[in-house]
Write a protein that holds these residues in place. Structure first.
Motif, PDB file in Angstrom:
ATOM      1  N   CYS A   2      18.270  -7.662 -16.332  1.00 29.93           N
ATOM      2  CA  CYS A   2      17.219  -6.773 -15.818  1.00 29.93           C
ATOM      3  C   CYS A   2      17.078  -6.965 -14.308  1.00 29.93           C
ATOM      4  O   CYS A   2      17.257  -8.060 -13.781  1.00 29.93           O
ATOM      5  N   LEU A   3      16.768  -5.883 -13.613  1.00 29.41           N
ATOM      6  CA  LEU A   3      16.676  -5.921 -12.152  1.00 29.41           C
ATOM      7  C   LEU A   3      15.638  -6.928 -11.676  1.00 29.41           C
ATOM      8  O   LEU A   3      15.873  -7.659 -10.712  1.00 29.41           O
ATOM      9  N   SER A   4      14.496  -7.026 -12.360  1.00 29.25           N
ATOM     10  CA  SER A   4      13.467  -7.965 -11.920  1.00 29.25           C
ATOM     11  C   SER A   4      13.911  -9.413 -12.116  1.00 29.25           C
ATOM     12  O   SER A   4      13.596 -10.275 -11.310  1.00 29.25           O
ATOM     13  N   LEU A   5      14.658  -9.682 -13.176  1.00 30.61           N
ATOM     14  CA  LEU A   5      15.190 -11.034 -13.369  1.00 30.61           C
ATOM     15  C   LEU A   5      16.227 -11.366 -12.303  1.00 30.61           C
ATOM     16  O   LEU A   5      16.271 -12.484 -11.797  1.00 30.61           O
ATOM     17  N   LYS A   6      17.035 -10.394 -11.966  1.00 36.51           N
ATOM     18  CA  LYS A   6      18.044 -10.600 -10.929  1.00 36.51           C
ATOM     19  C   LYS A   6      17.376 -10.882  -9.586  1.00 36.51           C
ATOM     20  O   LYS A   6      17.787 -11.782  -8.849  1.00 36.51           O
ATOM     21  N   ALA A   7      16.327 -10.138  -9.267  1.00 39.90           N
ATOM     22  CA  ALA A   7      15.596 -10.353  -8.014  1.00 39.90           C
ATOM     23  C   ALA A   7      14.920 -11.717  -8.020  1.00 39.90           C
ATOM     24  O   ALA A   7      14.933 -12.426  -7.005  1.00 39.90           O
ATOM     25  N   ALA A   8      14.339 -12.116  -9.161  1.00 36.11           N
ATOM     26  CA  ALA A   8      13.687 -13.423  -9.255  1.00 36.11           C
ATOM     27  C   ALA A   8      14.704 -14.549  -9.070  1.00 36.11           C
ATOM     28  O   ALA A   8      14.431 -15.538  -8.383  1.00 36.11           O
ATOM     29  N   ALA A   9      15.870 -14.399  -9.680  1.00 31.11           N
ATOM     30  CA  ALA A   9      16.911 -15.414  -9.539  1.00 31.11           C
ATOM     31  C   ALA A   9      17.380 -15.503  -8.086  1.00 31.11           C
ATOM     32  O   ALA A   9      17.585 -16.604  -7.555  1.00 31.11           O
ATOM     33  N   HIS A  10      17.531 -14.366  -7.451  1.00 36.16           N
ATOM     34  CA  HIS A  10      17.943 -14.339  -6.044  1.00 36.16           C
ATOM     35  C   HIS A  10      16.897 -15.036  -5.167  1.00 36.16           C
ATOM     36  O   HIS A  10      17.248 -15.849  -4.297  1.00 36.16           O
ATOM     37  N   ASN A  11      15.635 -14.745  -5.392  1.00 38.81           N
ATOM     38  CA  ASN A  11      14.567 -15.381  -4.620  1.00 38.81           C
ATOM     39  C   ASN A  11      14.534 -16.885  -4.840  1.00 38.81           C
ATOM     40  O   ASN A  11      14.322 -17.664  -3.906  1.00 38.81           O
ATOM     41  N   HIS A  12      14.754 -17.314  -6.085  1.00 36.76           N
ATOM     42  CA  HIS A  12      14.753 -18.741  -6.397  1.00 36.76           C
ATOM     43  C   HIS A  12      15.900 -19.447  -5.675  1.00 36.76           C
ATOM     44  O   HIS A  12      15.709 -20.519  -5.094  1.00 36.76           O
TER      45      HIS A  12
END
Length: 79
Positions: A2-12
């Protein structure tokens, strides 16, 4: 993923890179006094959040990490 999970992983991952830079700075400057506000500013985080995130990443507070770094250097220099 999911796009939001991908963004969260990138931010982490980006945050871990910044925390690594701060940790490297502590290692380089372990003999100097620790200015937690400056380190938090380097990470772009408020002090309390920085300390929590640093502890989450490395298992020690920035102060504890610096003390451990000093001990490592002292042990290495006495060999």
């Amino acid at each position: 993923m999911c796009l939001s999970l991908k963004a969260a992983a990138h931010n982490h991952l980006r945050e871990l890179v910044v925390l690594r830079r701060v940790r490297d700075r502590i290692d380089r400057e372990c003999a100097a006094p620790l200015d937690i506000e400056t380190l938090a500013g380097t990470a772009g985080l408020p002090v309390a959040q920085f300390v929590r995130r640093f502890r989450d990443a490395y298992g020690l507070s920035p102060q504890e990490y610096r003390q451990a770094a000093e001990a490592r250097i002292e042990n290495w220099s006495t060999r």
